[in-house]
Design a protein around this motif. Structure first.
Motif, PDB file in Angstrom:
ATOM      1  N   GLU A   1      -0.694   0.540   3.768  1.00 40.84           N
ATOM      2  CA  GLU A   1      -1.998   0.613   4.428  1.00 40.84           C
ATOM      3  C   GLU A   1      -1.919   1.466   5.689  1.00 40.84           C
ATOM      4  O   GLU A   1      -2.811   2.263   5.973  1.00 40.84           O
ATOM      5  CB  GLU A   1      -2.481  -0.795   4.760  1.00 40.84           C
ATOM      6  CG  GLU A   1      -3.936  -0.845   5.207  1.00 40.84           C
ATOM      7  CD  GLU A   1      -4.444  -2.271   5.318  1.00 40.84           C
ATOM      8  OE1 GLU A   1      -5.361  -2.635   4.562  1.00 40.84           O
ATOM      9  OE2 GLU A   1      -3.911  -3.026   6.157  1.00 40.84           O
ATOM     10  N   TYR A   2      -0.853   1.303   6.438  1.00 42.10           N
ATOM     11  CA  TYR A   2      -0.627   2.130   7.631  1.00 42.10           C
ATOM     12  C   TYR A   2      -0.443   3.589   7.235  1.00 42.10           C
ATOM     13  O   TYR A   2      -0.948   4.503   7.898  1.00 42.10           O
ATOM     14  CB  TYR A   2       0.603   1.598   8.366  1.00 42.10           C
ATOM     15  CG  TYR A   2       1.154   2.483   9.461  1.00 42.10           C
ATOM     16  CD1 TYR A   2       0.328   3.046  10.429  1.00 42.10           C
ATOM     17  CD2 TYR A   2       2.527   2.729   9.549  1.00 42.10           C
ATOM     18  CE1 TYR A   2       0.840   3.845  11.445  1.00 42.10           C
ATOM     19  CE2 TYR A   2       3.048   3.521  10.563  1.00 42.10           C
ATOM     20  CZ  TYR A   2       2.199   4.073  11.497  1.00 42.10           C
ATOM     21  OH  TYR A   2       2.710   4.870  12.491  1.00 42.10           O
ATOM     22  N   PHE A   3       0.260   3.821   6.133  1.00 45.60           N
ATOM     23  CA  PHE A   3       0.486   5.185   5.660  1.00 45.60           C
ATOM     24  C   PHE A   3      -0.831   5.876   5.329  1.00 45.60           C
ATOM     25  O   PHE A   3      -1.013   7.063   5.611  1.00 45.60           O
ATOM     26  CB  PHE A   3       1.389   5.165   4.432  1.00 45.60           C
ATOM     27  CG  PHE A   3       1.725   6.524   3.902  1.00 45.60           C
ATOM     28  CD1 PHE A   3       2.715   7.283   4.473  1.00 45.60           C
ATOM     29  CD2 PHE A   3       1.016   7.069   2.830  1.00 45.60           C
ATOM     30  CE1 PHE A   3       3.016   8.545   4.007  1.00 45.60           C
ATOM     31  CE2 PHE A   3       1.323   8.335   2.349  1.00 45.60           C
ATOM     32  CZ  PHE A   3       2.321   9.071   2.945  1.00 45.60           C
ATOM     33  N   ARG A   4      -1.773   5.125   4.740  1.00 49.01           N
ATOM     34  CA  ARG A   4      -3.060   5.727   4.357  1.00 49.01           C
ATOM     35  C   ARG A   4      -3.989   5.942   5.548  1.00 49.01           C
ATOM     36  O   ARG A   4      -4.699   6.941   5.618  1.00 49.01           O
ATOM     37  CB  ARG A   4      -3.762   4.838   3.323  1.00 49.01           C
ATOM     38  CG  ARG A   4      -3.109   4.806   1.962  1.00 49.01           C
ATOM     39  CD  ARG A   4      -4.060   4.207   0.916  1.00 49.01           C
ATOM     40  NE  ARG A   4      -4.453   2.843   1.269  1.00 49.01           N
ATOM     41  CZ  ARG A   4      -3.797   1.751   0.885  1.00 49.01           C
ATOM     42  NH1 ARG A   4      -2.711   1.881   0.148  1.00 49.01           N
ATOM     43  NH2 ARG A   4      -4.220   0.556   1.229  1.00 49.01           N
ATOM     44  N   SER A   5      -4.003   4.981   6.481  1.00 51.56           N
ATOM     45  CA  SER A   5      -5.013   4.985   7.534  1.00 51.56           C
ATOM     46  C   SER A   5      -4.509   5.460   8.898  1.00 51.56           C
ATOM     47  O   SER A   5      -5.314   5.739   9.784  1.00 51.56           O
ATOM     48  CB  SER A   5      -5.569   3.571   7.704  1.00 51.56           C
ATOM     49  OG  SER A   5      -4.555   2.689   8.178  1.00 51.56           O
ATOM     50  N   SER A   6      -3.173   5.516   9.082  1.00 51.19           N
ATOM     51  CA  SER A   6      -2.546   5.813  10.379  1.00 51.19           C
ATOM     52  C   SER A   6      -2.852   4.749  11.422  1.00 51.19           C
ATOM     53  O   SER A   6      -2.651   4.967  12.618  1.00 51.19           O
ATOM     54  CB  SER A   6      -2.989   7.189  10.920  1.00 51.19           C
ATOM     55  OG  SER A   6      -2.552   8.210  10.064  1.00 51.19           O
ATOM     56  N   GLN A   7      -3.346   3.587  11.000  1.00 59.75           N
ATOM     57  CA  GLN A   7      -3.626   2.477  11.909  1.00 59.75           C
ATOM     58  C   GLN A   7      -2.572   1.391  11.733  1.00 59.75           C
ATOM     59  O   GLN A   7      -2.492   0.760  10.681  1.00 59.75           O
ATOM     60  CB  GLN A   7      -5.024   1.906  11.654  1.00 59.75           C
ATOM     61  CG  GLN A   7      -6.146   2.864  12.013  1.00 59.75           C
ATOM     62  CD  GLN A   7      -7.522   2.224  11.866  1.00 59.75           C
ATOM     63  OE1 GLN A   7      -7.672   1.154  11.286  1.00 59.75           O
ATOM     64  NE2 GLN A   7      -8.527   2.892  12.402  1.00 59.75           N
ATOM     65  N   PHE A   8      -1.780   1.196  12.782  1.00 56.65           N
ATOM     66  CA  PHE A   8      -0.716   0.204  12.731  1.00 56.65           C
ATOM     67  C   PHE A   8      -1.225  -1.098  13.337  1.00 56.65           C
ATOM     68  O   PHE A   8      -1.724  -1.125  14.459  1.00 56.65           O
ATOM     69  CB  PHE A   8       0.508   0.694  13.509  1.00 56.65           C
ATOM     70  CG  PHE A   8       1.753  -0.110  13.253  1.00 56.65           C
ATOM     71  CD1 PHE A   8       2.695   0.328  12.335  1.00 56.65           C
ATOM     72  CD2 PHE A   8       1.972  -1.311  13.901  1.00 56.65           C
ATOM     73  CE1 PHE A   8       3.835  -0.399  12.084  1.00 56.65           C
ATOM     74  CE2 PHE A   8       3.118  -2.062  13.665  1.00 56.65           C
ATOM     75  CZ  PHE A   8       4.049  -1.602  12.745  1.00 56.65           C
ATOM     76  N   THR A   9      -1.102  -2.196  12.594  1.00 54.48           N
ATOM     77  CA  THR A   9      -1.510  -3.511  13.071  1.00 54.48           C
ATOM     78  C   THR A   9      -0.301  -4.432  13.071  1.00 54.48           C
ATOM     79  O   THR A   9       0.785  -4.063  12.620  1.00 54.48           O
ATOM     80  CB  THR A   9      -2.603  -4.106  12.172  1.00 54.48           C
ATOM     81  OG1 THR A   9      -2.020  -4.444  10.900  1.00 54.48           O
ATOM     82  CG2 THR A   9      -3.730  -3.110  11.950  1.00 54.48           C
TER      83      THR A   9
END
Length: 679
Positions: free
Chosen positions: A561-569
């Motif tokens: 998910e981080y790879f697709r969105s560049s958003q790290f949670t």
């Protein structure tokens, strides 16, 4: 030191005029080639033990240089035994600059398949310190392979607006004037293993779709990979610049790799005792010493000229004195004293400059305030750390990673520490902020930060030394003397989960680690887990839910998910923890080879086994024998929840910590009941 300088100058004034000047005969030219041998080919100087034409001109067949005529009418030197073009021979350093073949995929007029590069059996290896592995392409997994196994790799991605074919955009992003390297966008790089003598490169698509799967096939975009000089592309055209259509000097860009056949790289070499025929006797004027870590299975030697001499240490009488008269010696003494004084002043000012630039004044001010309860003795001098690590000796290296190199050191008080030397400069304010926060963390499962050194261009961090290596080594190199039991696996999982829970929810500000993997989990003297390597970590405000950054991390552990969105949670750390949990269950590596399928992700394979009800097929046989299936399934279900592609469906680290504690209590109760029945 000032008195020494004054004394040296007085000596020069009084004594130097009384001695005659040395004649030209007093300064013989250093010998670098054997008598009667050609020294140059195509503008490249060839020094012994390398040589051309006559066998007496080179030490043996491995070092024969063939001067070949080019299609343009000039000449180029080639290392005949390996068929590699030579750009420079650095005899006193044991290095040779070569033109190294490039691996291409789907590039116009370039062959897609290429034979393995093989230096085995020769006195040459690829230099670990002077080279890097680089790959160029969009959404690619690049693997460096040697002896049938992967020894390195990296991942490169492109955003939606970038296109590998848009070379104008790429060249603006990655020109030779940019000395920051490439770090995952369109191109990626990684360090080499030591003593690499043969390799090939493979490339896979990392599909940027909902499945986030990888494939062994490569898309139609032109992609390339190669071992290149550490400072490429800056060094590519140092000897001759080329011009573009407008007559302007052209600086090579990373994207040029796709259109090139060869790129500059560096190989190391040494003289073998079996080939040198009693090396020390051959070179009586040289300082020759036996290598403790030879590049090959034979006994290796290196030589250099004594202090005050120059030339070629591999030739008999090849080292000539630079200065010989007494007056010259006195003159040298004065220069040496002057040099020592000036150098000391320059070093002191440079340390002060770096200290201020790296936020040392801000750090001192922050520590002196009442806002922080940090230890006052956390600033280390560069001199102290150089002494502790033997000047960052390569024999003191504990590990290398994408952020930098960690060295083992011993302080003057006898304390053993780990010193981290970063590769690239970061933002000073972020560094200070991270340092202050981490210096206040008091969690037994987080490696303790002892302090830092701000007197260098890139700050050094000093951590407590953890003696038993990392979890990756312990899992995949188990010994019969100390096997990893189920109790240890469960305890280590709880300790990691608890530490991440602390970082996410209990620190003064939330901290996302961003690189959770088994190599970053260290084991202390009691084999307790300690999370390390916060080089990629970020501190966020309590109100924020995510962090938008350029994608970075280690494939195999990287949140899709981080790879697709560049958003790290915080759920991205949870995904990485899930992969580590699967490693504990299976003792499998995060990326492994499956027959007929090529490389496979451990996370996807584990989920696939669970969905097909084949869980026990992948679980470590030791675990299956040791515990009941119910306990295995309970932990496996936790791991599966962590690996959900939708981050919202993943549990928090708080939930995982409590759930693992519950499983451990159930196991203890079960063991107590069994012991009671037996008694």
């Amino acid at each position: 030191m000032v008195l020494q300088l004054a004394f040296g100058i007085i000596l020069l004034i009084i004594i130097l005029p009384t001695y005659p000047r040395a004649s030209a005969q007093d300064y013989p030219d250093p010998i670098t080639v054997k008598a009667g041998c050609n020294a140059t080919c195509g503008g490249v100087y060839i020094s012994y033990p390398f040589g051309m034409e006559d066998p007496k001109c080179y030490v043996n067949g491995w070092f024969e240089i063939e001067c070949r005529e080019t299609s343009e009418g000039g000449h180029k030197p080639y290392l005949k035994s390996l068929n590699l073009e030579v750009r420079m021979t650095l005899v006193t350093r044991g290095l040779v600059d070569i033109m190294n073949p490039i691996f291409h995929w789907n590039c116009q007029s370039k062959e897609t398949t290429q034979a393995m590069i093989n230096l085995r059996g020769s006195p040459f290896v690829y230099s670990q310190s002077r080279n890097k592995f680089m790959a160029v392409g969009c959404n690619k997994l690049a693997f460096l392979q040697s002896n049938g196994t992967s020894v390195g790799g990296c991942v490169s991605i492109c955003g939606g607006s970038e296109d590998a074919r848009d070379t104008n955009t790429i060249n603006m992003m990655y020109t030779g004037s940019n000395d920051d390297g490439c770090h995952g966008r369109y191109c990626c790089e990684n360090s080499l293993p030591s003593y690499l003598s043969e390799y090939n490169a493979t490339l896979q698509d990392f599909k940027n779709d909902n499945s986030s799967s990888s494939s062994s096939s490569v898309s139609g975009e032109c992609s390339s990979a190669a071992i290149v000089d550490e400072y490429w592309p800056q060094v590519q055209y140092t000897s001759s610049r080329v011009s573009d259509l407008n007559g302007m000097d052209y600086v090579p860009a990373v994207s040029d790799l796709n259109g090139m056949d060869y790129v500059r790289a560096v190989i190391e070499w040494e003289i073998w005792e079996m080939l040198a025929n009693h090396t020390i006797q051959l070179y009586p004027d040289s300082n020759c010493f036996n290598l403790t870590n030879s590049l090959n299975q034979y006994n290796g030697w290196e030589c250099d000229c004594p202090i005050g001499f120059a030339g070629n240490p591999f030739l008999s009488h090849g080292c000539a004195g630079i200065l010989s008269s007494l007056g010259s010696i006195i003159f040298l003494l004065g220069l040496w004293l002057l040099y020592k004084v000036v150098r000391k002043i320059i070093i002191k000012k440079r340390k002060q400059k770096f200290f201020k630039k790296n936020g040392g004044l801000l750090l001192q001010q922050t520590m002196s305030s009442n806002k922080v309860n940090a230890d006052k003795d956390i600033l280390f001098s560069l001199d102290d750390l150089e002494k502790a690590t033997d000047h960052f000796n390569k024999n003191r290296v504990l590990g290398r990673g994408g952020q930098g190199t960690v060295y083992k050191g011993m302080l003057v008080n006898g304390r053993i520490v780990a010193v981290k030397k970063f590769k690239v400069e970061g933002n000073v304010e972020e560094f200070i902020n991270e340092f202050i926060i981490l210096s206040q963390i008091n969690n037994r499962n987080v490696v303790k930060l002892l302090g830092c050194c701000l007197e260098t261009k890139i700050p050094l961090l000093v951590y407590e030394f953890i003696p038993n290596g990392n979890l990756f080594e312990y899992l995949h190199n188990q010994s019969e003397e100390l096997p990893i039991t189920w109790d240890m696996r469960l305890r280590i999982a709880m300790e990691i989960a608890g530490a991440l829970f602390y970082l996410h929810s209990m620190a003064s500000k939330p901290i996302f680690h961003r690189d959770i993997k088994s190599t970053n989990i260290l084991l202390d003297e009691k084999y307790r887990a300690k999370i390390a390597d916060f080089g990629a970590s970020r501190i966020i405000s309590i109100e924020d839910t995510h962090l938008t950054t350029m994608v970075q991390g280690t494939f195999g552990y990287l949140d899709p998910e981080y790879f697709r969105s560049s958003q790290f949670t915080e759920k991205s750390d949870v995904y990485s923890f899930g992969v580590v949990l699967v490693e504990l269950l299976t003792c499998q590596k995060p990326i492994f080879v499956v027959e007929y399928e090529g490389y496979k992700s451990l996370a996807s394979y584990f989920v696939e086994c669970m969905e097909k009800d084949n869980l026990l097929d992948i679980i470590d046989k030791r675990v299956v024998k040791e515990v009941k299936n119910g306990q295995i399934i309970a932990v496996a279900n936790l791991a599966k929840r962590c690996l959900e592609l939708n981050g919202r469906k993943r549990p928090t680290m708080k939930e995982l910590t409590f759930e693992l504690e519950r499983i451990q209590k159930l196991e203890k109760n079960s063991n107590t009941e069994q012991n009671h029945k037996k008694s």
